[in-house]
Every structure is written in structure tokens, then in C-alpha cells.
Design an enzyme around this catalytic site. Structure first.
Site, PDB file in Angstrom:
ATOM      1  N   ASN A 277       8.606 -19.476  -5.736  1.00 42.69           N
ATOM      2  CA  ASN A 277       8.927 -20.614  -4.874  1.00 42.69           C
ATOM      3  C   ASN A 277       9.959 -20.235  -3.805  1.00 42.69           C
ATOM      4  O   ASN A 277      10.827 -19.393  -4.039  1.00 42.69           O
ATOM      5  CB  ASN A 277       9.398 -21.830  -5.678  1.00 42.69           C
ATOM      6  CG  ASN A 277      10.226 -21.454  -6.886  1.00 42.69           C
ATOM      7  OD1 ASN A 277      10.077 -20.378  -7.439  1.00 42.69           O
ATOM      8  ND2 ASN A 277      11.116 -22.331  -7.284  1.00 42.69           N
ATOM      9  N   THR A 278       9.842 -20.882  -2.644  1.00 40.90           N
ATOM     10  CA  THR A 278      10.770 -20.649  -1.525  1.00 40.90           C
ATOM     11  C   THR A 278      11.262 -22.023  -1.041  1.00 40.90           C
ATOM     12  O   THR A 278      10.901 -22.460   0.056  1.00 40.90           O
ATOM     13  CB  THR A 278      10.050 -19.907  -0.384  1.00 40.90           C
ATOM     14  OG1 THR A 278       8.810 -20.584  -0.104  1.00 40.90           O
ATOM     15  CG2 THR A 278       9.751 -18.468  -0.749  1.00 40.90           C
TER      16      THR A 278
ATOM     17  N   PHE B  56       1.122 -27.183  12.774  1.00 41.50           N
ATOM     18  CA  PHE B  56       0.033 -27.774  13.572  1.00 41.50           C
ATOM     19  C   PHE B  56      -0.690 -28.870  12.776  1.00 41.50           C
ATOM     20  O   PHE B  56      -1.026 -29.916  13.310  1.00 41.50           O
ATOM     21  CB  PHE B  56      -0.989 -26.692  13.976  1.00 41.50           C
ATOM     22  CG  PHE B  56      -0.615 -25.912  15.204  1.00 41.50           C
ATOM     23  CD1 PHE B  56       0.640 -25.333  15.336  1.00 41.50           C
ATOM     24  CD2 PHE B  56      -1.527 -25.726  16.231  1.00 41.50           C
ATOM     25  CE1 PHE B  56       0.983 -24.591  16.462  1.00 41.50           C
ATOM     26  CE2 PHE B  56      -1.200 -24.991  17.365  1.00 41.50           C
ATOM     27  CZ  PHE B  56       0.051 -24.417  17.488  1.00 41.50           C
TER      28      PHE B  56
ATOM     29  N   CYS C 291       4.710 -28.501   0.868  1.00 44.06           N
ATOM     30  CA  CYS C 291       4.722 -27.501   1.943  1.00 44.06           C
ATOM     31  C   CYS C 291       5.114 -28.009   3.323  1.00 44.06           C
ATOM     32  O   CYS C 291       5.963 -27.400   3.979  1.00 44.06           O
ATOM     33  CB  CYS C 291       3.353 -26.837   2.025  1.00 44.06           C
ATOM     34  SG  CYS C 291       2.954 -25.902   0.541  1.00 44.06           S
TER      35      CYS C 291
ATOM     36  N   LYS D 203      -1.329 -36.729  -2.845  1.00 46.23           N
ATOM     37  CA  LYS D 203      -2.705 -36.875  -2.373  1.00 46.23           C
ATOM     38  C   LYS D 203      -3.583 -37.029  -3.605  1.00 46.23           C
ATOM     39  O   LYS D 203      -3.100 -36.813  -4.731  1.00 46.23           O
ATOM     40  CB  LYS D 203      -3.137 -35.671  -1.521  1.00 46.23           C
ATOM     41  CG  LYS D 203      -3.189 -34.364  -2.291  1.00 46.23           C
ATOM     42  CD  LYS D 203      -3.347 -33.164  -1.372  1.00 46.23           C
ATOM     43  CE  LYS D 203      -4.789 -32.783  -1.184  1.00 46.23           C
ATOM     44  NZ  LYS D 203      -4.944 -31.423  -0.617  1.00 46.23           N
TER      45      LYS D 203
HETATM   46  N1  NAD Z   1       1.438 -25.119  -3.846  1.00 44.50           N
HETATM   47  C1  NAD Z   1       0.610 -24.806  -2.873  1.00 44.50           C
HETATM   48  O1  NAD Z   1      -0.438 -25.402  -2.702  1.00 44.50           O
HETATM   49  C2  NAD Z   1       0.940 -23.676  -1.932  1.00 44.50           C
HETATM   50  C3  NAD Z   1      -0.006 -23.297  -0.963  1.00 44.50           C
HETATM   51  C4  NAD Z   1       0.300 -22.267  -0.077  1.00 44.50           C
HETATM   52  C5  NAD Z   1       1.521 -21.616  -0.169  1.00 44.50           C
HETATM   53  N2  NAD Z   1       2.428 -22.014  -1.111  1.00 44.50           N
HETATM   54  C6  NAD Z   1       3.690 -21.264  -1.169  1.00 44.50           C
HETATM   55  O2  NAD Z   1       3.678 -20.495  -2.381  1.00 44.50           O
HETATM   56  C7  NAD Z   1       5.007 -20.412  -2.920  1.00 44.50           C
HETATM   57  C8  NAD Z   1       5.009 -20.932  -4.324  1.00 44.50           C
HETATM   58  O3  NAD Z   1       4.598 -22.285  -4.299  1.00 44.50           O
HETATM   59  P1  NAD Z   1       4.190 -23.046  -5.647  1.00 44.50           P
HETATM   60  O4  NAD Z   1       3.781 -24.401  -5.246  1.00 44.50           O
HETATM   61  O5  NAD Z   1       3.263 -22.199  -6.429  1.00 44.50           O
HETATM   62  O6  NAD Z   1       5.627 -23.084  -6.362  1.00 44.50           O
HETATM   63  P2  NAD Z   1       5.958 -23.322  -7.903  1.00 44.50           P
HETATM   64  O7  NAD Z   1       7.415 -23.670  -7.948  1.00 44.50           O
HETATM   65  O8  NAD Z   1       4.966 -24.232  -8.495  1.00 44.50           O
HETATM   66  O9  NAD Z   1       5.733 -21.885  -8.570  1.00 44.50           O
HETATM   67  C9  NAD Z   1       6.585 -20.800  -8.376  1.00 44.50           C
HETATM   68  C10 NAD Z   1       6.728 -20.096  -9.732  1.00 44.50           C
HETATM   69  O10 NAD Z   1       7.493 -18.904  -9.550  1.00 44.50           O
HETATM   70  C11 NAD Z   1       8.293 -18.706 -10.721  1.00 44.50           C
HETATM   71  N3  NAD Z   1       9.388 -17.757 -10.402  1.00 44.50           N
HETATM   72  C12 NAD Z   1      10.474 -17.964  -9.614  1.00 44.50           C
HETATM   73  N4  NAD Z   1      11.218 -16.848  -9.541  1.00 44.50           N
HETATM   74  C13 NAD Z   1      10.598 -15.913 -10.306  1.00 44.50           C
HETATM   75  C14 NAD Z   1      10.883 -14.548 -10.632  1.00 44.50           C
HETATM   76  N5  NAD Z   1      11.941 -13.923 -10.089  1.00 44.50           N
HETATM   77  N6  NAD Z   1      10.025 -13.897 -11.450  1.00 44.50           N
HETATM   78  C15 NAD Z   1       8.925 -14.511 -11.950  1.00 44.50           C
HETATM   79  N7  NAD Z   1       8.597 -15.788 -11.666  1.00 44.50           N
HETATM   80  C16 NAD Z   1       9.426 -16.479 -10.849  1.00 44.50           C
HETATM   81  C17 NAD Z   1       8.763 -20.111 -11.030  1.00 44.50           C
HETATM   82  O11 NAD Z   1       9.194 -20.185 -12.367  1.00 44.50           O
HETATM   83  C18 NAD Z   1       7.488 -20.930 -10.782  1.00 44.50           C
HETATM   84  O12 NAD Z   1       6.675 -21.009 -11.918  1.00 44.50           O
HETATM   85  C19 NAD Z   1       5.895 -21.174  -1.955  1.00 44.50           C
HETATM   86  O13 NAD Z   1       6.435 -20.286  -1.021  1.00 44.50           O
HETATM   87  C20 NAD Z   1       4.922 -22.122  -1.264  1.00 44.50           C
HETATM   88  O14 NAD Z   1       5.373 -22.516   0.007  1.00 44.50           O
HETATM   89  C21 NAD Z   1       2.151 -22.992  -2.009  1.00 44.50           C
HETATM   90  O1  UPG Z   2      -5.573 -36.628   7.827  1.00 44.28           O
HETATM   91  C1  UPG Z   2      -4.699 -36.471   6.956  1.00 44.28           C
HETATM   92  C2  UPG Z   2      -4.665 -35.335   6.112  1.00 44.28           C
HETATM   93  C3  UPG Z   2      -3.649 -35.222   5.171  1.00 44.28           C
HETATM   94  N1  UPG Z   2      -2.709 -36.208   5.051  1.00 44.28           N
HETATM   95  C4  UPG Z   2      -1.618 -36.046   4.075  1.00 44.28           C
HETATM   96  O2  UPG Z   2      -0.977 -34.798   4.297  1.00 44.28           O
HETATM   97  C5  UPG Z   2      -0.432 -34.296   3.080  1.00 44.28           C
HETATM   98  C6  UPG Z   2      -0.830 -32.843   2.843  1.00 44.28           C
HETATM   99  O3  UPG Z   2      -2.216 -32.765   2.584  1.00 44.28           O
HETATM  100  P1  UPG Z   2      -3.004 -31.385   2.452  1.00 44.28           P
HETATM  101  O4  UPG Z   2      -2.689 -30.541   3.618  1.00 44.28           O
HETATM  102  O5  UPG Z   2      -4.410 -31.722   2.209  1.00 44.28           O
HETATM  103  O6  UPG Z   2      -2.399 -30.785   1.099  1.00 44.28           O
HETATM  104  P2  UPG Z   2      -1.484 -29.531   0.726  1.00 44.28           P
HETATM  105  O7  UPG Z   2      -1.893 -29.116  -0.632  1.00 44.28           O
HETATM  106  O8  UPG Z   2      -0.059 -29.890   0.995  1.00 44.28           O
HETATM  107  O9  UPG Z   2      -1.921 -28.335   1.710  1.00 44.28           O
HETATM  108  C7  UPG Z   2      -1.188 -27.987   2.900  1.00 44.28           C
HETATM  109  O10 UPG Z   2      -0.089 -27.152   2.556  1.00 44.28           O
HETATM  110  C8  UPG Z   2      -0.459 -25.926   1.880  1.00 44.28           C
HETATM  111  C9  UPG Z   2       0.826 -25.229   1.505  1.00 44.28           C
HETATM  112  O11 UPG Z   2       1.358 -24.485   2.536  1.00 44.28           O
HETATM  113  C10 UPG Z   2      -1.339 -25.112   2.816  1.00 44.28           C
HETATM  114  O12 UPG Z   2      -1.700 -23.885   2.174  1.00 44.28           O
HETATM  115  C11 UPG Z   2      -2.587 -25.908   3.174  1.00 44.28           C
HETATM  116  O13 UPG Z   2      -3.380 -25.168   4.093  1.00 44.28           O
HETATM  117  C12 UPG Z   2      -2.145 -27.232   3.817  1.00 44.28           C
HETATM  118  O14 UPG Z   2      -3.268 -28.050   4.086  1.00 44.28           O
HETATM  119  C13 UPG Z   2      -0.926 -35.245   1.981  1.00 44.28           C
HETATM  120  O15 UPG Z   2       0.106 -36.166   1.665  1.00 44.28           O
HETATM  121  C14 UPG Z   2      -2.087 -35.961   2.629  1.00 44.28           C
HETATM  122  O16 UPG Z   2      -2.309 -37.250   2.102  1.00 44.28           O
HETATM  123  C15 UPG Z   2      -2.739 -37.330   5.875  1.00 44.28           C
HETATM  124  O17 UPG Z   2      -1.887 -38.210   5.779  1.00 44.28           O
HETATM  125  N2  UPG Z   2      -3.744 -37.430   6.800  1.00 44.28           N
END
Ligand code: NAD
Ligand code: UPG
Length: 409
Positions: A37-38, A172, A222, A285
Site C-alpha cells: 500500500n502507498t 483523467f 485510488c 461501488k
Molecule cells: N485496490 C486496487 O484496485 C488497486 C488498483 C490499482 C493499483 N492499486 C495500488 O496498489 C497498491 C496496493 O493497493 P491495495 O488496494 O492492494 O492495498 P492493500 O492495503 O489492500 O494491500 C497492500 C498489502 O501490502 C501488505 N504490506 C505492506 N507492507 C508490506 C511489506 N513490507 N511486506 C509485505 N507485505 C506488505 C499489507 O499488509 C497489505 O496486505 C497501492 O499503491 C494502490 O494504489 C490498487
Molecule cells: O461514471 C462513473 C464511474 C465511476 N464512478 C465512481 O467512481 C469511483 C471509482 O470507480 P472505478 O474507477 O470503477 O473503481 P476503482 O476500483 O476505484 O478503479 C479505479 O482506480 C484503480 C486504482 O488505481 C485503477 O486501477 C482503475 O483503473 C480505476 O478505474 C466509484 O465510487 C464509482 O461509483 C462514478 O461516480 N461515475
């Protein structure tokens, strides 16, 4: 065969190959994905905006300590542009002659569609150093993805472009939502219908129809975090005008949530004190139980501030999570549970139920805050019959058939 290990499974990975013996797997791997996590910093320099790279730094130090062979270290987490430079310093400082190549390979999946997004991504982005070693590392990772992703969808860039593209893509996407939400305020003031406006605008192929649904505001772990991070980077690079431009996306999102609460209170004769308000949906969502930065938190807090009694139903979020969210300070959610309030004070005005009909029974008003499919097909006549009159519905997701509800009463 290439051995791959991923640190920081979190929301995105779950498999029967999960292990807690991180050091063993890292030392054996050729490629190490780091997806820890960040979160947004809550204290010190850049608090409330900058990304907290504590977890990344500790992962990098551990990789440096346990590695005995050359490795490609992949930034999968969303990180500030130039993070790879800092990570390189940490890794190479203790390298014992080991070659570490850092790649940026941001994750673009969305929650609720993670597996589809993994198997059928719009693109895979890989950034690396523009040196022969860096290019070789890019190729190695490209070969991994090429097992299931068409090569024309794998984009290779320099490190900084890849790191920044992730922040840019989220900015964006969020900007489109804030744009349509800003329009929704003008629609309500003028009698235009925002669904019709966004449909008409999205038909322009240069604009496109996606991410133009007006809502109570965007949530999730995010968008806000990454835009705040982008704003901070712009400020640090002496670009206040650019920082202010992106800050506005968050401001409109906050405005939309406040506007929604104010609309409820003013419609209900300027007070919701002592009135039961049913909250349908708490997740940020549909198709996820994730409540990180869900707009429901701000809406519920706003209504509680006006002394409403809330009855909350979400098919995937339990009472403990809801009480914790409503008690938590901003940005605490993205830190480990042991750093969050130990036993959040249960908020007495909040009742969590496991059924939409129980939530709406004897309610003065209903707020729809998540677009769960089941809310489209509820028996609204039954709901209306069991509500206090006049009965109000505030649809924060445009899911109900407005004409049908008006006909019911
Ligand atoms: N959740 C998403 O849909 C999503 C999508 C795209 C990008 N990201 C990015 O991915 C990253 C992680 O997001 P997430 O939602 O999975 O977070 P999260 O908090 O659910 O998961 C992160 C995991 O990393 C573990 N961790 C932390 N430090 C550690 C270490 N030193 N060694 C081993 N494990 C460690 C934590 O215990 C936790 O389980 C973030 O930078 C986020 O912005 C998330
Ligand atoms: O037309 C729209 C589309 C989305 N949402 C809201 O926007 C938020 C984010 O939705 P969505 O982007 O679908 O979910 P995430 O899982 O947060 O995914 C975003 O964030 C991730 C973490 O960085 C990226 O990897 C994905 O590409 C990016 O879509 C939610 O509350 C949605 O309800 C709206 O209100 N209107």
C-alpha cells in the site's frame, strides 16, 4: 523458467500460492512484484497529500537484505513519479554486487472487475531504464505478459513516463466524473436532465460514453489518494497552477457530497433531526465490499451532523466495518488496522440491518448511495407503504425509475 514473487497481496491477488515466508520467496525469485500500500501521509511533510512510502521502503530494504542473485524489482503499487530513483538507491546501497533492475508496471484494474481486467487489459505499461540492462529487463517482463496479452497492447516507456501515466490515468478518469457531477448541479438548477446531457455528450466519439455517470461522488482507495499525490508532486515541482487545476477535481467531488446532504435536509423541511433515513448501499461501488473513501461515509456523517437516525443496508458491508468507517479520521483507513482506533465508539444513531425492507421500514427518507443491481428491482410500492409520509427518495446513483416512483407517491 522465470520465478516470480509478489509482495503485498492486498485486494488484488489471492491464490493457493500465498505464503508468509516472504524472505524465502524473494531470495528465490527472478522478478519481484511489489504491490504494497502507498497511502496518503497523515503526518509530517506533505501530510494530507503526499504518498506515504514507508511500506515500499521497508519492502525494498528487505529485498536488498535477502537477495543473493540478480533481480528485476517491479513497482506494481501506484507511486509518485521518480520513486524508482529512490528505490534504486536503497537496493544498490546494499547490493553486494547484485544487479537490481527497477521497472514500473502500474496496475490499471478496477475493483469488482479485477479478473476480467487482468485477463483482458486495455494495455499493460512497462517502464524501465533506457540502458541495455534496463531494456533487457523490460523484455523479460514483456515476455511474461505476452503469454496472455497481445503484444500490441504492451506499451514500453521510460521509467518516469510509466510512473506518471498511472497518476495521469486516474486523474483523467476522476476528472470526467467531477465534470459530469458539476454539470449535474447546473442541470438541477435549470431543469436539464444530467443523464440525457451525459448521453448526448458521450455520443461524440472524441469524448466517448464511459465514466460519465453523475453520482453522489467518486470513492475508492485510488482516485482521491492519487490526485492528492499528483497535486503534491506539481507543488514540489513549482507548478501551482497545474496543482490547482487537479485539486479542483477533488473539490468538486467534496462539493457533490455536501450538495447531496444539503439537498436531503432542505427537501425534508430543513431538518432531519430525529428522522429515520434509510441508507441503501455503503460500498464505494457495486460488486465489492470495499468502503475505502466511499462517499457514503461523508453523506452519513453529514446526516448524523443534522441528528438523523440512520438505518444502513449494504449486501456486502457488515456493521463493524460501517461503525469503524463512521468513527475513523480521514486517511486512517489506508493504514494497518493496528494503527486505526482500537474500538471505534459505536455511533448510537446508526443501525445496520441486513435487508433493504427493514432499513426502509418507518423511514422518512431513503438514500441510495451504491448502485447495487438489487436496488433497481426492489418492490418500491411495498417500501412506500411502510414509510412515513411524505416519503422521500434521494437517488445518488441514478438507479431507480423516477417516473414509476413518482407514480407510487
Ligand atoms: N485496490 C486496487 O484496485 C488497486 C488498483 C490499482 C493499483 N492499486 C495500488 O496498489 C497498491 C496496493 O493497493 P491495495 O488496494 O492492494 O492495498 P492493500 O492495503 O489492500 O494491500 C497492500 C498489502 O501490502 C501488505 N504490506 C505492506 N507492507 C508490506 C511489506 N513490507 N511486506 C509485505 N507485505 C506488505 C499489507 O499488509 C497489505 O496486505 C497501492 O499503491 C494502490 O494504489 C490498487
Ligand atoms: O461514471 C462513473 C464511474 C465511476 N464512478 C465512481 O467512481 C469511483 C471509482 O470507480 P472505478 O474507477 O470503477 O473503481 P476503482 O476500483 O476505484 O478503479 C479505479 O482506480 C484503480 C486504482 O488505481 C485503477 O486501477 C482503475 O483503473 C480505476 O478505474 C466509484 O465510487 C464509482 O461509483 C462514478 O461516480 N461515475
Amino acid at each position: 523458467m522465470v520465478k516470480i514473487c509478489c509482495i503485498g497481496a492486498g485486494y488484488r491477488y489471492s491464490s493457493d500460492t500465498l505464503s508468509t515466508d516472504v524472505e524465502k520467496h524473494v531470495s528465490e525469485a527472478d522478478i519481484v512484484f511489489v504491490s504494497v500500500n502507498t497511502p496518503t501521509k497523515t503526518q509530517g511533510l506533505g501530510a494530507g497529500k503526499a504518498a506515504d512510502l514507508t511500506y515500499w521502503e521497508s519492502a525494498a530494504r528487505m529485498i536488498a537484505d535477502v537477495s543473493k542473485s540478480n533481480k528485476i524489482v517491479v513497482e506494481k503499487s501506484t507511486v509518485p513519479v521518480k520513486t524508482a530513483e529512490a528505490i534504486e538507491k536503497i537496493l544498490n546501497h546494499n547490493s553486494k554486487g547484485i544487479d537490481f533492475q527497477i521497472l514500473s508496471n502500474p496496475e490499471f484494474l478496477a475493483e469488482g472487475t479485477a479478473i476480467q481486467d487482468l485477463f483482458n487489459p486495455d494495455r499493460v505499461l512497462i517502464g524501465g531504464r533506457e540502458t541495455p540492462e534496463g531494456q533487457k529487463a523490460i523484455e523479460a517482463l514483456r515476455d511474461v505478459y505476452a503469454h496472455w496479452v497481445p503484444v500490441d497492447r504492451i506499451i514500453c516507456t521510460n521509467l518516469w513516463s510509466a510512473e506518471l501515466s498511472k497518476l495521469a490515468a486516474n486523474a483523467f478518469l476522476a476528472q470526467r466524473i467531477s465534470s459530469v457531477n458539476a454539470m449535474s448541479a447546473l442541470c438541477e438548477a435549470t431543469g436539464a436532465d444530467v443523464s440525457q446531457v451525459s448521453h448526448a455528450v458521450g455520443k461524440d466519439t472524441r469524448i466517448g460514453p464511459k465514466f460519465l455517470n453523475a453520482s453522489v461522488g467518486f470513492g475508492g482507495s485510488c482516485f482521491q489518494k492519487d490526485i492528492l499525490n499528483l497535486v503534491y508532486i506539481c507543488e514540489c515541482n513549482g507548478l501551482p497552477e497545474v496543482a490547482n487545476y487537479w485539486k479542483q477535481v477533488i473539490k468538486i467531488n467534496d462539493y457533490q457530497k455536501t450538495r447531496f446532504v444539503n439537498r436531503i435536509v432542505s427537501s425534508m423541511f430543513n431538518t432531519v433531526s430525529g428522522k429515520k433515513i434509510a441508507i441503501l448501499g455503503f460500498a464505494f461501488k457495486k460488486d465489492t465490499g470495499d468502503t475505502r473513501e466511499t462517499p457514503a461515509i461523508d453523506v452519513c456523517k453529514g446526516l448524523l451532523g443534522d441528528k438523523a437516525l440512520l438505518s444502513i443496508y449494504d449486501p456486502q458491508v457488515n456493521e463493524e466495518q460501517i461503525q469503524r468507517d463512521l468513527a475513523m479520521k480521514k486517511f486512517d483507513w489506508d493504514h494497518p488496522v493496528h494503527l486505526q482506533p482500537m474500538s471505534p465508539t459505536s455511533i448510537k444513531q446508526v443501525n445496520v440491518v441486513w435487508d433493504a425492507y427493514a432499513a426502509t421500514k418507518d423511514a422518512h427518507g431513503v438514500c441510495i448511495l451504491t448502485e447495487w443491481d438489487e436496488f433497481k428491482t426492489l418492490d418500491y410500492q411495498r417500501i412506500y407503504d411502510n414509510m412515513r409520509k411524505p416519503a422521500f427518495v434521494f437517488d445518488g446513483r441514478n438507479v431507480v425509475d423516477e417516473a414509476k416512483l413518482r407514480a407510487i407517491g
